[in-house]
Design a protein around this motif. Sequence first.
Motif, PDB file in Angstrom:
ATOM      1  N   ARG A 170       0.705  -0.847  -0.005  1.00 19.88           N
ATOM      2  CA  ARG A 170      -0.110   0.321   0.061  1.00 19.88           C
ATOM      3  C   ARG A 170       0.752   0.814   0.113  1.00 19.88           C
ATOM      4  NH1 ARG A 170      -3.356  -0.478   4.621  1.00 19.88           N
ATOM      5  NH2 ARG A 170      -1.921   1.676   5.465  1.00 19.88           N
ATOM      6  N   CYS A 171       2.644   0.996   0.854  1.00 24.92           N
ATOM      7  CA  CYS A 171       2.935   2.376   0.542  1.00 24.92           C
ATOM      8  C   CYS A 171       4.683   2.035  -0.645  1.00 24.92           C
ATOM      9  CB  CYS A 171       3.402   2.902   1.981  1.00 24.92           C
ATOM     10  SG  CYS A 171       1.871   2.847   2.730  1.00 24.92           S
ATOM     11  N   PRO A 172       4.534   2.121  -1.407  1.00 28.81           N
ATOM     12  CA  PRO A 172       5.423   1.951  -1.835  1.00 28.81           C
ATOM     13  C   PRO A 172       6.271   3.214  -2.231  1.00 28.81           C
ATOM     14  CG  PRO A 172       3.911   2.173  -3.743  1.00 28.81           C
ATOM     15  CD  PRO A 172       3.334   2.697  -2.053  1.00 28.81           C
ATOM     16  N   ASP A 173       6.185   4.404  -1.868  1.00 24.72           N
ATOM     17  CA  ASP A 173       6.764   5.281  -2.194  1.00 24.72           C
ATOM     18  C   ASP A 173       7.417   6.349  -0.338  1.00 24.72           C
ATOM     19  OD1 ASP A 173       7.298   8.409  -1.928  1.00 24.72           O
ATOM     20  OD2 ASP A 173       5.061   8.959  -1.986  1.00 24.72           O
ATOM     21  N   ILE A 174       8.340   5.844  -1.061  1.00 28.01           N
ATOM     22  CA  ILE A 174      10.125   5.886   0.260  1.00 28.01           C
ATOM     23  C   ILE A 174      10.402   7.378   0.680  1.00 28.01           C
ATOM     24  CG2 ILE A 174      12.400   5.233   0.954  1.00 28.01           C
ATOM     25  CD1 ILE A 174      10.832   1.863  -0.521  1.00 28.01           C
ATOM     26  N   ARG A 175      10.995   7.859   1.873  1.00 23.96           N
ATOM     27  CA  ARG A 175      11.059   9.268   1.529  1.00 23.96           C
ATOM     28  C   ARG A 175      11.771   8.812   2.189  1.00 23.96           C
ATOM     29  NH1 ARG A 175       7.186  13.290   0.434  1.00 23.96           N
ATOM     30  NH2 ARG A 175       6.029  12.393  -1.398  1.00 23.96           N
ATOM     31  N   VAL A 176      12.752   9.706   2.389  1.00 26.49           N
ATOM     32  CA  VAL A 176      13.816   9.862   3.873  1.00 26.49           C
ATOM     33  C   VAL A 176      13.817  11.194   4.144  1.00 26.49           C
ATOM     34  CG1 VAL A 176      16.166   9.675   4.901  1.00 26.49           C
ATOM     35  CG2 VAL A 176      15.323   8.128   2.678  1.00 26.49           C
ATOM     36  N   GLY A 177      13.441  11.890   5.585  1.00 30.17           N
ATOM     37  CA  GLY A 177      13.931  13.184   6.422  1.00 30.17           C
ATOM     38  C   GLY A 177      14.735  12.622   7.314  1.00 30.17           C
ATOM     39  N   HIS A 178      15.656  14.222   6.971  1.00 27.44           N
ATOM     40  CA  HIS A 178      16.986  14.786   8.085  1.00 27.44           C
ATOM     41  C   HIS A 178      16.773  15.501   8.840  1.00 27.44           C
ATOM     42  CE1 HIS A 178      20.646  17.121   8.482  1.00 27.44           C
ATOM     43  NE2 HIS A 178      20.608  16.007   8.913  1.00 27.44           N
ATOM     44  N   GLY A 179      16.773  15.615  10.199  1.00 27.80           N
ATOM     45  CA  GLY A 179      16.180  17.121  10.860  1.00 27.80           C
ATOM     46  C   GLY A 179      17.915  17.140  11.592  1.00 27.80           C
ATOM     47  N   PHE A 180      18.069  18.256  12.203  1.00 29.21           N
ATOM     48  CA  PHE A 180      18.820  18.616  13.022  1.00 29.21           C
ATOM     49  C   PHE A 180      18.778  19.144  14.564  1.00 29.21           C
ATOM     50  CE2 PHE A 180      22.881  21.730  13.418  1.00 29.21           C
ATOM     51  CZ  PHE A 180      23.241  20.873  14.504  1.00 29.21           C
ATOM     52  N   ASP A 228      12.031  16.899  14.011  1.00 33.67           N
ATOM     53  CA  ASP A 228      12.587  17.011  12.131  1.00 33.67           C
ATOM     54  C   ASP A 228      12.344  16.406  10.662  1.00 33.67           C
ATOM     55  OD1 ASP A 228      11.368  19.862  12.008  1.00 33.67           O
ATOM     56  OD2 ASP A 228      13.951  20.911  12.481  1.00 33.67           O
ATOM     57  N   ALA A 229      13.121  15.535  11.315  1.00 35.13           N
ATOM     58  CA  ALA A 229      13.249  14.718  10.449  1.00 35.13           C
ATOM     59  C   ALA A 229      12.147  13.720   9.791  1.00 35.13           C
ATOM     60  CB  ALA A 229      13.924  12.684  10.888  1.00 35.13           C
ATOM     61  N   LEU A 230      10.972  13.503  10.806  1.00 31.18           N
ATOM     62  CA  LEU A 230      10.151  12.943  10.107  1.00 31.18           C
ATOM     63  C   LEU A 230       8.709  14.230   9.286  1.00 31.18           C
ATOM     64  CD1 LEU A 230       8.045  11.497  13.551  1.00 31.18           C
ATOM     65  CD2 LEU A 230       8.842   9.847  11.071  1.00 31.18           C
ATOM     66  N   SER A 265      10.675  14.293   5.823  1.00 30.03           N
ATOM     67  CA  SER A 265      10.193  12.867   5.196  1.00 30.03           C
ATOM     68  C   SER A 265       9.006  13.300   4.142  1.00 30.03           C
ATOM     69  CB  SER A 265      10.284  11.760   6.280  1.00 30.03           C
ATOM     70  OG  SER A 265       8.492  11.594   6.449  1.00 30.03           O
ATOM     71  N   ILE A 266       7.671  14.446   5.058  1.00 34.46           N
ATOM     72  CA  ILE A 266       7.292  14.552   3.960  1.00 34.46           C
ATOM     73  C   ILE A 266       6.336  15.261   3.369  1.00 34.46           C
ATOM     74  CG2 ILE A 266       4.996  12.366   4.976  1.00 34.46           C
ATOM     75  CD1 ILE A 266       4.369  14.758   7.182  1.00 34.46           C
ATOM     76  N   GLY A 267       7.712  16.486   3.155  1.00 34.73           N
ATOM     77  CA  GLY A 267       7.579  17.847   2.352  1.00 34.73           C
ATOM     78  C   GLY A 267       6.924  18.781   4.025  1.00 34.73           C
ATOM     79  N   GLU A 268       7.189  18.683   5.243  1.00 35.01           N
ATOM     80  CA  GLU A 268       6.229  19.539   5.546  1.00 35.01           C
ATOM     81  C   GLU A 268       7.686  20.793   6.484  1.00 35.01           C
ATOM     82  OE1 GLU A 268       2.999  20.213   7.366  1.00 35.01           O
ATOM     83  OE2 GLU A 268       1.808  18.968   6.515  1.00 35.01           O
ATOM     84  N   ALA A 269       7.275  22.058   6.889  1.00 33.52           N
ATOM     85  CA  ALA A 269       7.424  22.761   7.082  1.00 33.52           C
ATOM     86  C   ALA A 269       8.265  22.710   8.618  1.00 33.52           C
ATOM     87  CB  ALA A 269       7.091  23.973   7.429  1.00 33.52           C
ATOM     88  N   TRP A 299      21.205  14.819  15.369  1.00 32.58           N
ATOM     89  CA  TRP A 299      21.296  14.406  14.527  1.00 32.58           C
ATOM     90  C   TRP A 299      20.172  13.401  14.103  1.00 32.58           C
ATOM     91  CZ3 TRP A 299      24.367  17.094  11.106  1.00 32.58           C
ATOM     92  CH2 TRP A 299      25.290  18.403  11.258  1.00 32.58           C
ATOM     93  N   ALA A 300      19.409  13.042  13.206  1.00 36.10           N
ATOM     94  CA  ALA A 300      18.399  12.155  12.760  1.00 36.10           C
ATOM     95  C   ALA A 300      17.670  12.622  11.540  1.00 36.10           C
ATOM     96  CB  ALA A 300      17.238  12.762  13.348  1.00 36.10           C
ATOM     97  N   THR A 301      17.489  11.067  11.281  1.00 36.01           N
ATOM     98  CA  THR A 301      17.092  10.450   9.643  1.00 36.01           C
ATOM     99  C   THR A 301      15.224   9.445   9.911  1.00 36.01           C
ATOM    100  OG1 THR A 301      18.738   8.911   9.566  1.00 36.01           O
ATOM    101  CG2 THR A 301      19.458  10.456   8.227  1.00 36.01           C
ATOM    102  N   ALA A 302      14.937   9.634   9.560  1.00 37.05           N
ATOM    103  CA  ALA A 302      13.419   9.028   9.407  1.00 37.05           C
ATOM    104  C   ALA A 302      13.538   8.602   7.579  1.00 37.05           C
ATOM    105  CB  ALA A 302      12.565  10.030   9.843  1.00 37.05           C
ATOM    106  N   THR A 303      13.066   7.181   7.515  1.00 31.05           N
ATOM    107  CA  THR A 303      12.679   6.289   6.296  1.00 31.05           C
ATOM    108  C   THR A 303      11.208   6.420   6.740  1.00 31.05           C
ATOM    109  OG1 THR A 303      14.583   5.464   6.382  1.00 31.05           O
ATOM    110  CG2 THR A 303      12.861   4.634   4.630  1.00 31.05           C
ATOM    111  N   VAL A 304      10.094   7.202   5.531  1.00 31.32           N
ATOM    112  CA  VAL A 304       8.623   6.678   6.017  1.00 31.32           C
ATOM    113  C   VAL A 304       8.547   6.184   4.684  1.00 31.32           C
ATOM    114  CG1 VAL A 304       6.718   8.655   5.937  1.00 31.32           C
ATOM    115  CG2 VAL A 304       8.878   8.595   7.603  1.00 31.32           C
TER     116      VAL A 304
END
Length: 389
Positions: free
Chosen positions: A229-239, A278-280, A283-287, A381-386
């Motif tokens: 159901r969720c093939p769109d893989i995103r990576v977000g980064h936070g600091f 911020d990483a989360l 990952s979804i293009g939010e501010a 530092w953080a990354t998130a895969t969503v």
Amino acid sequence: MSVAALILAAGSGSRAGGVLPKQYHDLGGRSVLRHVLEAFAAHPRLDRVHVVISESDKERYAAAAKDLQLGPPLLGGATRQESGRLGLEAIGQKPPSQILIHDAARPFVSADVIDRVIDALGSHEGAVPALPVTDTLKRAPDRIIAQTISREGLWTAQTPQGFRYDLIRVAHERAAASGFTHFTDDASIGEWAGMKIAVVPGDSHNIKLTTADDLRWASERYANELYRRCPDIRVGHGFDVHAFEPGDHVTLCGIRIPHDRGLKGHSDADAAMHALTDALLGSIGEADIGTHFPPSDMRWRKVESSLFLIHAAGLIESRGGFIANMDLTIVCEAPKIAPHVQAMRENLAGLLRIGGDRIAIKATTSEGLGFTGRSEGLMAWATATVRLP
Ligand code: CTP
Ligand code: MG
């Protein structure tokens, strides 16, 4: 007409083995029971949902039922039959006209099956979702086939099973008073008491988890369904960075760590959780977190940063996505982070409702270099895969 649901979750899951009853096993970050409760609590045609549990599961139940609109938990008995009767009696002060009784061990129950049972109750005293038997049936005492049984007219019964409340309650009480304890579903008690019970189409996905194999299969099935159901893989980064100030502890990933300094900030200054948030969001293009929760807004003064993290996770969930993993690195000379990593992971896993194996937390010094080396502050530092639909 009011329709209530009674979820039977007081069993110990002995055939599945292990110490944790099967209804509390993890299925993609939520317990089996949580899946059931969400399905029933969200169903628009149910007026209330009650859950029958075992005394020894009170804490587990509280976690599974968190933030859902449910009646107070009811205590079950030694057999499924007894748990059903005790549940029916316990809700008797405000009796519903109809009751749906469901096994907590069937997490794949769909709104459609619930609808079909409720529909049938419009014209029947009881209704059971069932599937026609498709395999050839053999009777084989001592493992030697003695007989082939015609499968014609045979069905395998599922739950939820729906009944007129007054009739099934009396049936249960009469069965108990007659000393019968062998019934494994409620329809068989209704039949014994002479109720007319219809069969409605069940759902091949609505299986009851019984063995350890079933639990493994269910985990795989649930994960595969999510991945599909969720093939769109995103990576977000936070600091994030926070400066030290006088104090006696720091808060990182929601865990209070004793230290000879504190962290300066508008909220609880949990730099680790801010980086994760911020990483989360990334990952979804939010501010970023500051846009969602401006430091100028007094509402966020001294609040726990878990609020920010849960908000970001909620945005992902509301898009139908899920968090595949989060990876965090904290940079400071002190305090020592390693002794607290396990508590941090558990706290994050609970807040994000994902498995702890999907969260990594590391810490390092900066070898005495820079502002972290001078212990003026710490950074994370953080990354998130969503994954999104
Ligand atoms: N159940 C219950 N009270 C009991 C026994 C069972 O509420 N004393 C519930 C279970 O929690 C389960 C449902 O009835 O959701 C179906 O029963 P079953 O699959 O037999 O579960 P367990 O009794 O827990 O498992 P086992 O028979 O392997 O011990
Ligand atoms: Mg049982």
